[in-house]
Design a protein around this motif. Structure first.
Motif, PDB file in Angstrom:
ATOM      1  N   SER A  47       0.827  -1.191   0.000  1.00 22.36           N
ATOM      2  CA  SER A  47       0.000   0.000   0.000  1.00 22.36           C
ATOM      3  C   SER A  47       0.859   1.237   0.000  1.00 22.36           C
ATOM      4  N   ASN A  50      -2.311   7.398  -0.074  1.00 24.77           N
ATOM      5  CA  ASN A  50      -2.163   8.567   0.781  1.00 24.77           C
ATOM      6  C   ASN A  50      -3.522   9.008   1.332  1.00 24.77           C
ATOM      7  N   ALA A  51      -4.548   8.149   1.143  1.00 29.28           N
ATOM      8  CA  ALA A  51      -5.870   8.403   1.718  1.00 29.28           C
ATOM      9  C   ALA A  51      -6.508   7.032   1.945  1.00 29.28           C
ATOM     10  N   THR A  52      -7.709   7.029   2.450  1.00 28.70           N
ATOM     11  CA  THR A  52      -8.369   5.751   2.722  1.00 28.70           C
ATOM     12  C   THR A  52      -8.605   5.005   1.418  1.00 28.70           C
ATOM     13  N   ALA A  53      -8.004   3.835   1.298  1.00 26.88           N
ATOM     14  CA  ALA A  53      -8.151   3.045   0.075  1.00 26.88           C
ATOM     15  C   ALA A  53      -9.179   1.939   0.253  1.00 26.88           C
ATOM     16  N   THR A  55     -12.204   0.511   2.962  1.00 24.72           N
ATOM     17  CA  THR A  55     -13.004   0.791   4.153  1.00 24.72           C
ATOM     18  C   THR A  55     -13.975  -0.353   4.408  1.00 24.72           C
ATOM     19  N   ASP A  57     -17.055  -0.625   6.857  1.00 22.02           N
ATOM     20  CA  ASP A  57     -17.747   0.191   7.838  1.00 22.02           C
ATOM     21  C   ASP A  57     -18.583  -0.666   8.794  1.00 22.02           C
ATOM     22  N   GLU A  65     -11.499   2.088  -2.936  1.00 20.39           N
ATOM     23  CA  GLU A  65     -11.345   3.308  -3.724  1.00 20.39           C
ATOM     24  C   GLU A  65     -12.662   4.062  -3.830  1.00 20.39           C
ATOM     25  N   SER A  67     -16.183   5.946  -1.408  1.00 20.30           N
ATOM     26  CA  SER A  67     -16.714   6.366  -0.126  1.00 20.30           C
ATOM     27  C   SER A  67     -18.126   6.884  -0.343  1.00 20.30           C
TER      28      SER A  67
END
Lengths: 238, 97
Positions: A47, A50-53, A55, A57, A65, A67
């Motif tokens: 990985s 640089n952000a949530t790849a 999730t 929930d 990729e 949200s």
């Protein structure tokens, strides 16, 4: 007060190092109240996000990729810039799902592509506009598929050789037949195409309604009706 | 087996399509009764027969004569009417108990 014990391994010679990050903030590692074993690195998973790849929930939805979606599973991949491919199953928790793509869903050779649905399978284009629906009883509903077709023998005891969406035929008299639809048409404005075997045989549409199409087979030479062994009929429309 | 019934032009015979027949359950007579209820106007007298009508000489002169086994076509159930697209879901919902 519970205690923390760090236990060395009597057989090993390596040095275990716990390294602090470069931070001015106090951090806490909280361990779960259960026995656990920390795993090592997994080959093949790298990985550099640089952000949530990925999730997962609290509703057990898996987003890759993506949200702010309500689907149990959504995979979104920016390719090319400004475009994406999205797979969504069970939109909004309902039993229906969809597959959408800005690029060809299958790019390259593939031997078989199977799409399955317990009820109807719907293909849309131009947004959500329904273009083709394959019903659970095998009918293909669209503007370009035959709503019904029939091959029958009108000689002797009339019989159906093969058919689609035809429940029965009616022998109304000499060379006078009706195809009765299994599932009725939505309205009576539909197209009937037919033919019969023989150079001098003419297929004539007599009448039609939402539930049937009636035709006659006549001799082109004198217009008399003549039973025919290969009467074909197709229906297009709503 | 087939269904014969009277028309203004004499006699008509209704012959089931094998593929549709295969979707029905019950005895052959029950299947044909279902087809009669589906494809004949409600209230049409008819008979289910296996008589040999293959000789079509003077076909248009055939006449229907009531027999002891005569039946009358009935309305399909609302479920079947909906299944065969004869009524809309709205009509079904308004009439289903």
């Amino acid at each position: 007060m519970s205690k923390i014990r760090i236990q060395c391994n009597a057989s090993g010679t390596g040095v275990l190092t716990i390294e602090a990050p470069n931070t001015n903030t106090d951090r806490t590692i909280t361990l779960p109240d259960e026995d656990i074993t920390l795993g090592g690195g997994v080959d093949g998973i790298v990985s550099s996000a640089n952000a949530t790849a990925i999730t997962i929930d609290s509703s057990e939805r898996v987003l890759i990729e993506s949200s702010s979606v309500n689907d149990p599973l959504r995979i979104r991949s920016p390719y090319p810039t400004g475009s994406y491919i999205t797979y969504s199953l069970g939109a909004n928790g309902a039993t229906n799902g969809y597959v959408g793509s800005a690029e060809p869903l299958v790019n390259g050779s593939i031997s078989d592509l199977a799409l399955r649905a317990n009820n109807a399978l719907v293909l849309s284009s131009g947004g959500a506009t329904e273009r083709l629906k394959i019903t659970s009883d095998g009918r293909g509903l669209s503007q370009f598929t035959a709503k019904a077709w029939l091959l029958m023998n009108g000689t002797g005891t009339p019989s159906v050789a093969d058919s689609h969406n035809v429940s029965s035929i009616t022998d109304n008299g000499t060379a006078d037949y009706s195809a009765n639809f299994s599932n009725t048409m939505t309205n009576g404005s539909f197209c009937v195409v037919g033919s019969a075997k023989g150079d001098t045989k003419v297929f004539t549409l007599v009448s039609q309604s939402t539930s049937y199409a009636r035709c006659e087979i006549r001799q082109s030479t004198d217009g008399t009706k003549s039973d025919n062994s290969h009467v074909c009929l197709q229906v297009f429309g709503d | 087996m087939k269904i014969i019934y009277p028309t203004t032009e004499g006699l008509a015979q209704l012959i089931p399509a094998p593929k549709f027949l295969a979707t029905l359950e019950g005895t052959e007579e029950e299947k044909l009764k279902h087809i009669a209820d589906k494809d004949l106007p409600t209230g049409t007298p008819y008979e289910i027969t296996d008589a040999d009508l293959s000789d079509r000489t003077f076909r248009n002169a055939w006449e229907y004569i009531s027999g002891s086994d005569e039946k009358t076509s009935e309305d399909l159930s609302l479920e079947d009417q909906l299944k065969y697209n004869q009524i809309t879901q709205e009509v079904y919902d308004a009439n289903a108990s």
